[in-house]
Design a protein around this motif. Sequence first.
Motif, short mmCIF file in Angstrom:
data_model
loop_
_atom_site.label_atom_id
_atom_site.label_comp_id
_atom_site.label_asym_id
_atom_site.label_seq_id
_atom_site.Cartn_x
_atom_site.Cartn_y
_atom_site.Cartn_z
N GLY A 38 0.82 -1.20 0.00
CA GLY A 38 0.00 0.00 0.00
C GLY A 38 0.85 1.25 0.00
N LYS A 39 0.19 2.39 -0.01
CA LYS A 39 0.91 3.66 0.01
C LYS A 39 1.06 4.16 1.45
N GLU A 40 1.93 5.14 1.62
CA GLU A 40 2.15 5.72 2.94
C GLU A 40 0.91 6.51 3.38
N LEU A 41 0.49 6.29 4.63
CA LEU A 41 -0.72 6.92 5.15
C LEU A 41 -0.44 7.64 6.46
N THR A 42 -1.19 8.70 6.71
CA THR A 42 -1.17 9.29 8.05
C THR A 42 -1.95 8.37 8.99
N GLY A 43 -1.81 8.60 10.29
CA GLY A 43 -2.59 7.82 11.24
C GLY A 43 -4.07 7.93 10.97
N GLN A 44 -4.54 9.13 10.66
CA GLN A 44 -5.96 9.35 10.38
C GLN A 44 -6.40 8.60 9.14
N GLU A 45 -5.58 8.62 8.08
CA GLU A 45 -5.93 7.91 6.84
C GLU A 45 -5.99 6.41 7.08
N PHE A 46 -5.09 5.90 7.91
CA PHE A 46 -5.10 4.46 8.22
C PHE A 46 -6.38 4.09 8.96
N ILE A 47 -6.74 4.89 9.94
CA ILE A 47 -7.95 4.60 10.72
C ILE A 47 -9.18 4.64 9.82
N ASN A 48 -9.29 5.67 9.01
CA ASN A 48 -10.47 5.82 8.16
C ASN A 48 -10.53 4.78 7.05
N GLY A 49 -9.37 4.37 6.55
CA GLY A 49 -9.35 3.47 5.40
C GLY A 49 -9.30 2.00 5.73
N PHE A 50 -8.75 1.64 6.90
CA PHE A 50 -8.52 0.23 7.18
C PHE A 50 -9.26 -0.31 8.40
N LEU A 51 -9.71 0.56 9.24
CA LEU A 51 -10.39 0.08 10.44
C LEU A 51 -11.89 0.26 10.27
N LYS A 52 -12.50 -0.68 9.61
CA LYS A 52 -13.95 -0.64 9.39
C LYS A 52 -14.68 -0.87 10.72
N ASN A 53 -15.89 -0.36 10.82
CA ASN A 53 -16.71 -0.53 12.03
C ASN A 53 -15.92 -0.16 13.28
N LYS A 54 -15.45 1.07 13.30
CA LYS A 54 -14.57 1.51 14.39
C LYS A 54 -15.22 1.36 15.77
N LYS A 55 -16.55 1.45 15.82
CA LYS A 55 -17.22 1.32 17.11
C LYS A 55 -17.11 -0.09 17.66
N GLU A 56 -16.89 -1.06 16.75
CA GLU A 56 -16.76 -2.45 17.18
C GLU A 56 -15.32 -2.82 17.50
N LEU A 57 -14.39 -1.92 17.21
CA LEU A 57 -12.98 -2.22 17.42
C LEU A 57 -12.69 -2.44 18.91
N LYS A 58 -12.08 -3.55 19.19
CA LYS A 58 -11.73 -3.85 20.57
C LYS A 58 -10.30 -3.43 20.86
N THR A 59 -9.35 -3.89 20.04
CA THR A 59 -7.94 -3.58 20.30
C THR A 59 -7.09 -3.91 19.08
N ILE A 60 -5.87 -3.41 19.09
CA ILE A 60 -4.83 -3.82 18.14
C ILE A 60 -3.71 -4.42 18.96
N GLU A 61 -3.23 -5.57 18.55
CA GLU A 61 -2.15 -6.24 19.26
C GLU A 61 -1.00 -6.54 18.31
N ILE A 62 0.21 -6.63 18.87
CA ILE A 62 1.36 -7.07 18.10
C ILE A 62 1.19 -8.57 17.82
#
Length: 344
Positions: free
Chosen positions: A314-338
């Motif tokens: 993919g292309k380089e994204l800001t944190g905001q672009e990553f959240i908006n583009g890759f984290l669908k259903n943000k209200k359902e997001l529980k966590t991100i883990e390594i």
Amino acid sequence: MKKNILFCGTPRFAITSLNSIFDHQKLLRYNLVGVITIPDKISGRGQKKQMSAIKKEAQSKGIKVFEPIDLSNNIFINQIKKIKIDLMVVVAFKKLPKILFEIPTLGTINLHASLLPKYRGAAPINWAIINGEKETGLTTFFINEKIDTGDIILQSKIMIKKDWHADDLHAILMKHSYEIIKDTIQKVLENQYTRQPQKNNLSQNVQYAPKIYKDDLIVNNTFWAKNSLLEIYNFIRGMSPPGVRTKWDIISKKSDPIEKNIKIIRVSQFKQEASNDSKSNNNIEISIDTSDNTIKIKKLDKSFLVDKIKTENGKELTGQEFINGFLKNKKELKTIEISKDKVY
């Protein structure tokens, strides 16, 4: 009679030094008679020849370019001897054989991007950032048979800002190289310098800056677990560009985890969090704040923000672009883990 100077260099970092030498010919009464650089490389999908940055710059100025395959080749050495070189200047180039660096009557000088004897080696800019140094700089010195150990001519100090990445420091040092190269050449041509020998003992802070390879950019679970957050923060800054590679598991309440190969490009705002001993642990926590679209990495009572990120292919994204583009259903997001899986 004007002196003759020959320049050796390859990457973009060396361009400012070459420009300085070219620009000061009349003022300091010398001639820039040529440039030594690496031969063109075949690369890319079209398998086209790619010139070094220094070759492009030299050609734009009408400077003669030498592209030897072997720096010790007798034909090449004889070519250089016929030019009658008084001084050779080396910036970001390969190790020179003795038969070449002894040709100039006044010697061969090198510009190195550290305060020698600290950070001898191929990647001084990266390692100064990785090790959390507050200052670094530039050193000019006479070349000898060992790498970065010759007698020092001049040094110039640069303070490192706490959010600088390797590319920021690269740009600043590149800019400052213009003056130190000019001043060094002037001192050598006028014999107005004192050679400062380097010593190889701990009192002189001898440190090394080994070359960085692609695999060094991969950070796995062990890396995140064993290092403090400040060490992690400095490592990411020192490896950017191109950025460190890791893998995240994006976990939501209603679906299986989604694995993403991630490259962290830029980070900022390392700080102390408000203490909360009841919840403190040594695990890495990655949180998304959807109110301001920021990605925060936290460990114990320290944190920093992820400002730029890149997904695989993919292309380089800001944190905001990553959240908006890759984290669908943000209200359902529980966590991100390594992820514990292998990073590719």
